[in-house]
Design a protein around this motif. Structure first.
Motif: not given
Length: 283
Positions: A256-258, A250-252, A262-263, A136-139
């Protein structure tokens, strides 16, 4: 009665995800070939359905020799799970180039080598599945994990393209966006977390080292739970193109919608800076 599926898993040293996957595939009746650079690292895999095979995914000859041995013994390979890889921590400007090259060789080129050796056999039978274990670090890359994240991002892109390129041959390609798991691999790669004396990030050395602290894996998904979920999904007759499994996925996905700017500032301030202050106070 149909013969058991023949599965090759890379990166199967004891205590890691690959080892747990082998045990789960074997429990479900598959014939499993567990591979690693050192045979003794797989001594804990004792199930009757598991055979040990030496394979170094960074070596063309080693990969080709191992794949041919399985083909000669079994006549086919039904599934290849590209799990082998290494962790790399540190700031982008400090990680030695040779370390970056080793990381990509294992995490990216290793999966390409094994896929090149296996897919022609699968294509000839119009059947088979390639499973590439990404991250998930790729994303959502994190500070001081940029090299590792980049290698996994490359693997994600390659897997997506391979999915399309394998459609004419009826070969399935599955991308695994892996979250945290209770794997011992974090501790094994801790030597990759050093910084040179001239680093600009001396104040963050404790934060960087903490990323490869073996204790961090305790918050991950238990390996038996992780392997049960992943194996159950990839063994389906029509496996999914994308699987997300492990702690934090799930949290990742939600983060990603932010807005990215800002994120990223949020992550730096509350994951890195805040933790830096906490570690300094604890000393």
């Amino acid at each position: 009665m149909s013969s058991p599926r023949v599965v090759i898993v890379t990166g199967c040293s004891a205590g890691g995800i690959g080892s747990a996957l082998c045990a789960e595939f074997a429990k479900r009746g598959c014939k499993v070939y567990a591979t690693a650079r050192r045979l003794e690292a797989m001594a804990s895999l004792t199930h009757a359905n598991i055979e040990h095979l030496r394979m170094d995914v960074t070596d063309d000859n080693s990969v080709n020799s191992a794949i041919e041995e399985v083909i000669q013994k079994e006549g086919r390979i039904d599934m290849l799970v590209n799990n082998a890889g290494v962790i790399c921590s540190g700031s982008i400007i400090d990680v030695p180039l040779e370390t970056i090259q080793r990381t990509f060789d294992a995490n990216v080129f290793g999966a390409i080598r094994t896929s090149r050796a296996v897919i022609p056999h699968m294509a000839s039978r119009k059947s088979g599945t390639i499973v590439n274990v990404g991250s998930f670090l790729a994303e959502l890359p994190m500070p001081f994990s940029g090299i590792y994240a980049a290698s996994k991002a490359a693997l994600h892109s390659i897997t997506d393209a391979l999915y399309m390129e394998c459609l004419p041959f009826n070969v399935s390609v599955v991308l695994v966006s892996s979250g945290g798991a209770q794997s011992q691999a974090i501790g094994r790669d801790r030597e990759n977390s050093g910084l040179p004396p001239t680093t600009l990030y001396a104040d963050y050395i404790d934060v960087i080292r903490e990323q490869t602290d073996p204790g961090r894996s305790a918050m991950g998904t238990p390996l038996n739970q992780y392997s049960q979920e992943l194996v159950g999904r990839v063994l389906k007759q029509c496996p999914p193109r994308y699987v997300s499994v492990g702690y934090g996925t799930t949290i990742v996905w939600l983060l990603q919608w932010l807005p990215r700017g800002f994120l990223y500032r949020l992550i730096w301030n509350y994951v890195i800076e805040k933790r830096r202050v906490e570690l300094k106070k604890a000393q």
